[in-house]
Design a protein around this motif. Structure first.
Motif, PDB file in Angstrom:
ATOM      1  N   THR A  37      30.332   0.599  -0.464  1.00  0.00           N
ATOM      2  CA  THR A  37      29.647   1.804  -0.942  1.00  0.00           C
ATOM      3  C   THR A  37      28.628   2.279   0.079  1.00  0.00           C
ATOM      4  O   THR A  37      28.566   3.466   0.415  1.00  0.00           O
ATOM      5  N   ALA A  38      27.828   1.356   0.595  1.00  0.00           N
ATOM      6  CA  ALA A  38      26.781   1.713   1.557  1.00  0.00           C
ATOM      7  C   ALA A  38      27.361   2.371   2.795  1.00  0.00           C
ATOM      8  O   ALA A  38      26.897   3.434   3.233  1.00  0.00           O
ATOM      9  N   ILE A  39      28.390   1.767   3.361  1.00  0.00           N
ATOM     10  CA  ILE A  39      28.908   2.276   4.638  1.00  0.00           C
ATOM     11  C   ILE A  39      29.700   3.560   4.456  1.00  0.00           C
ATOM     12  O   ILE A  39      29.622   4.485   5.277  1.00  0.00           O
ATOM     13  N   ASN A  40      30.452   3.687   3.362  1.00  0.00           N
ATOM     14  CA  ASN A  40      31.232   4.908   3.156  1.00  0.00           C
ATOM     15  C   ASN A  40      30.351   6.092   2.777  1.00  0.00           C
ATOM     16  O   ASN A  40      30.622   7.226   3.190  1.00  0.00           O
ATOM     17  N   GLN A 232      44.556   1.316  -3.482  1.00  0.00           N
ATOM     18  CA  GLN A 232      45.211   0.413  -2.548  1.00  0.00           C
ATOM     19  C   GLN A 232      44.807   0.718  -1.106  1.00  0.00           C
ATOM     20  O   GLN A 232      44.750  -0.170  -0.262  1.00  0.00           O
ATOM     21  N   GLU A 233      44.537   1.989  -0.826  1.00  0.00           N
ATOM     22  CA  GLU A 233      44.118   2.361   0.519  1.00  0.00           C
ATOM     23  C   GLU A 233      42.763   1.735   0.869  1.00  0.00           C
ATOM     24  O   GLU A 233      42.530   1.323   2.001  1.00  0.00           O
ATOM     25  N   LEU A 234      41.885   1.668  -0.130  1.00  0.00           N
ATOM     26  CA  LEU A 234      40.586   1.032   0.086  1.00  0.00           C
ATOM     27  C   LEU A 234      40.770  -0.457   0.346  1.00  0.00           C
ATOM     28  O   LEU A 234      40.171  -1.025   1.275  1.00  0.00           O
ATOM     29  N   ALA A 235      41.608  -1.112  -0.457  1.00  0.00           N
ATOM     30  CA  ALA A 235      41.860  -2.540  -0.273  1.00  0.00           C
ATOM     31  C   ALA A 235      42.467  -2.808   1.100  1.00  0.00           C
ATOM     32  O   ALA A 235      42.095  -3.775   1.775  1.00  0.00           O
ATOM     33  N   ARG A 236      43.387  -1.944   1.525  1.00  0.00           N
ATOM     34  CA  ARG A 236      44.013  -2.120   2.833  1.00  0.00           C
ATOM     35  C   ARG A 236      43.002  -1.918   3.960  1.00  0.00           C
ATOM     36  O   ARG A 236      43.005  -2.647   4.960  1.00  0.00           O
ATOM     37  N   SER A 237      42.122  -0.942   3.795  1.00  0.00           N
ATOM     38  CA  SER A 237      41.110  -0.685   4.815  1.00  0.00           C
ATOM     39  C   SER A 237      40.164  -1.868   4.966  1.00  0.00           C
ATOM     40  O   SER A 237      39.739  -2.207   6.075  1.00  0.00           O
ATOM     41  N   VAL A 238      39.813  -2.498   3.834  1.00  0.00           N
ATOM     42  CA  VAL A 238      38.959  -3.680   3.874  1.00  0.00           C
ATOM     43  C   VAL A 238      39.636  -4.795   4.674  1.00  0.00           C
ATOM     44  O   VAL A 238      39.000  -5.453   5.508  1.00  0.00           O
ATOM     45  N   PRO A 243      36.153   1.160   7.451  1.00  0.00           N
ATOM     46  CA  PRO A 243      35.753   1.938   6.277  1.00  0.00           C
ATOM     47  C   PRO A 243      36.897   2.864   5.858  1.00  0.00           C
ATOM     48  O   PRO A 243      37.521   3.510   6.706  1.00  0.00           O
ATOM     49  N   VAL A 244      37.165   2.925   4.582  1.00  0.00           N
ATOM     50  CA  VAL A 244      38.277   3.750   4.107  1.00  0.00           C
ATOM     51  C   VAL A 244      38.062   5.221   4.438  1.00  0.00           C
ATOM     52  O   VAL A 244      39.028   5.963   4.651  1.00  0.00           O
ATOM     53  N   SER A 245      36.828   5.659   4.514  1.00  0.00           N
ATOM     54  CA  SER A 245      36.548   7.059   4.837  1.00  0.00           C
ATOM     55  C   SER A 245      37.039   7.431   6.232  1.00  0.00           C
ATOM     56  O   SER A 245      37.319   8.602   6.508  1.00  0.00           O
ATOM     57  N   ILE A 246      37.156   6.440   7.113  1.00  0.00           N
ATOM     58  CA  ILE A 246      37.676   6.669   8.457  1.00  0.00           C
ATOM     59  C   ILE A 246      39.169   6.341   8.513  1.00  0.00           C
ATOM     60  O   ILE A 246      39.971   7.077   9.084  1.00  0.00           O
ATOM     61  N   ASN A 247      39.533   5.236   7.887  1.00  0.00           N
ATOM     62  CA  ASN A 247      40.909   4.748   7.957  1.00  0.00           C
ATOM     63  C   ASN A 247      41.881   5.607   7.166  1.00  0.00           C
ATOM     64  O   ASN A 247      43.022   5.809   7.584  1.00  0.00           O
ATOM     65  N   SER A 248      41.428   6.125   6.021  1.00  0.00           N
ATOM     66  CA  SER A 248      42.303   6.914   5.139  1.00  0.00           C
ATOM     67  C   SER A 248      41.528   8.101   4.578  1.00  0.00           C
ATOM     68  O   SER A 248      41.057   8.061   3.433  1.00  0.00           O
ATOM     69  N   PRO A 249      41.389   9.167   5.354  1.00  0.00           N
ATOM     70  CA  PRO A 249      40.570  10.320   4.937  1.00  0.00           C
ATOM     71  C   PRO A 249      41.033  10.979   3.634  1.00  0.00           C
ATOM     72  O   PRO A 249      40.235  11.619   2.960  1.00  0.00           O
ATOM     73  N   LYS A 250      42.326  10.830   3.305  1.00  0.00           N
ATOM     74  CA  LYS A 250      42.856  11.487   2.111  1.00  0.00           C
ATOM     75  C   LYS A 250      42.963  10.553   0.904  1.00  0.00           C
ATOM     76  O   LYS A 250      43.469  10.949  -0.142  1.00  0.00           O
ATOM     77  N   ALA A 251      42.493   9.329   1.044  1.00  0.00           N
ATOM     78  CA  ALA A 251      42.569   8.365  -0.061  1.00  0.00           C
ATOM     79  C   ALA A 251      41.703   8.815  -1.235  1.00  0.00           C
ATOM     80  O   ALA A 251      40.705   9.512  -1.061  1.00  0.00           O
TER      81      ALA A 251
END
Length: 292
Positions: A37-40, A232-238, A243-251
């Motif tokens: 949460t903090a980083i995203n 699942q995109e968040l779990a994969r990014s972890v 950070p999912v906000s960078i790894n998957s912008p459309k998640a």
């Protein structure tokens, strides 16, 4: 001049300059997505044109630096005990977001002399000139260190999940915070974020149940900030240490963080949140440790 007056003078001097908005992210237990949460949110604030620095105050763990993909060479210990400057200890991560590792430096601040504390807090106040928003990622649970950070904060984001243990631990944390001798409900805004929910409606229901108990037994005002769905995109990014906000912008989780950041930056809400800045933040912590 006594310790308390000296700290007040430092705060007053720094209030003549722009101060950053300090947002502290915490949780009642580990593993609920606090550091995510903090980083995203930091990334979303940056994309909204804000200068952002994260202070990792989760001593002993390295969640933020792992997700940043950057190992800091220095931390607050080096500023406090080795005379380094604030600019020397900042690590710059993705999208020009600054990152300061707390190390174990803050723990020993209560044992320092008045002159040394003055020097340190003045250095910490440099962050106010370097950032519009400072996100503090605390440890999880109700340790003394976590409570000190929360008491010093004007704005708290409390992350919880639908798991019964998470809800119970959040209640326990709020109970301990409300009983702290230096906590002020009038000057502190506590916002609850429902994480890993199946639907947005579940997030609202989770908050409603928590709020009913907190209002009845603790008489503590809390606000609903929003929800981040299971993704699942968040779990994969972890797993990929990104950070999912960078790894998957459309998640869907990225979209949720965008919306929550927008709520926090809403002009009406933003104007009602007093900016304390880092000088006041750390002076509050030190004053509490010194019992002044």
């Amino acid at each position: 001049m006594d310790q308390a007056q000296n700290l007040r003078n430092i705060i007053k001097a720094n209030q003549q300059r722009p101060v950053a908005r300090v947002i502290t992210v915490t949780s009642g237990k580990g593993g609920v997505g606090k550091s995510n949460t903090a980083i995203n949110l930091a990334i979303q604030f940056r994309r909204m044109g804000q200068r952002v620095i994260i202070l990792d105050a989760d001593f002993g763990l390295a969640n933020i630096e792992i997700m940043f993909g950057a190992v800091p060479k220095h931390n607050l210990y080096d500023l406090i005990y080795k005379g380094m400057s604030m600019r020397d200890i900042i690590t710059w991560g993705p999208e020009e977001i600054g990152f300061v590792s707390g190390g174990s430096g803050i723990v020993g601040m209560s044992n320092l002399s008045r002159d040394y504390l003055t020097y340190i807090i003045q250095n910490l106040a440099e962050l106010d000139a370097m950032a519009d928003i400072i996100v503090v990622d605390t440890g999880a649970g109700i340790s003394d260190a976590v409570l000190e950070f929360l008491v010093a904060s004007g704005e708290i984001i409390l992350v919880t999940t639908p798991e019964p243990t998470s809800i119970t631990d959040v209640y326990t944390l709020l109970k301990a915070l409300g009983r702290h001798e230096r906590f002020s409900a009038e000057t502190t805004k506590i916002k609850v974020l429902s994480n890993r929910v199946d639907t947005l409606e579940e997030g609202k229901t989770l908050f409603a149940k928590l709020n009913a108990v907190v209002s009845r037994y603790l008489k503590l005002p809390i606000e609903y900030l929003g929800a981040v769905p299971q993704d699942q995109e968040l779990a994969r990014s972890v797993m990929q240490q990104m950070p999912v906000s960078i790894n998957s912008p459309k998640a869907i989780s990225t979209k949720a963080y965008e919306e929550i950041a927008a709520i926090l930056m809403n002009k009406e809400i933003h104007q009602t949140v007093p900016k304390r800045g880092m000088a006041a933040f750390f002076s509050h912590i030190v004053a509490g440790k010194k019992s002044v």
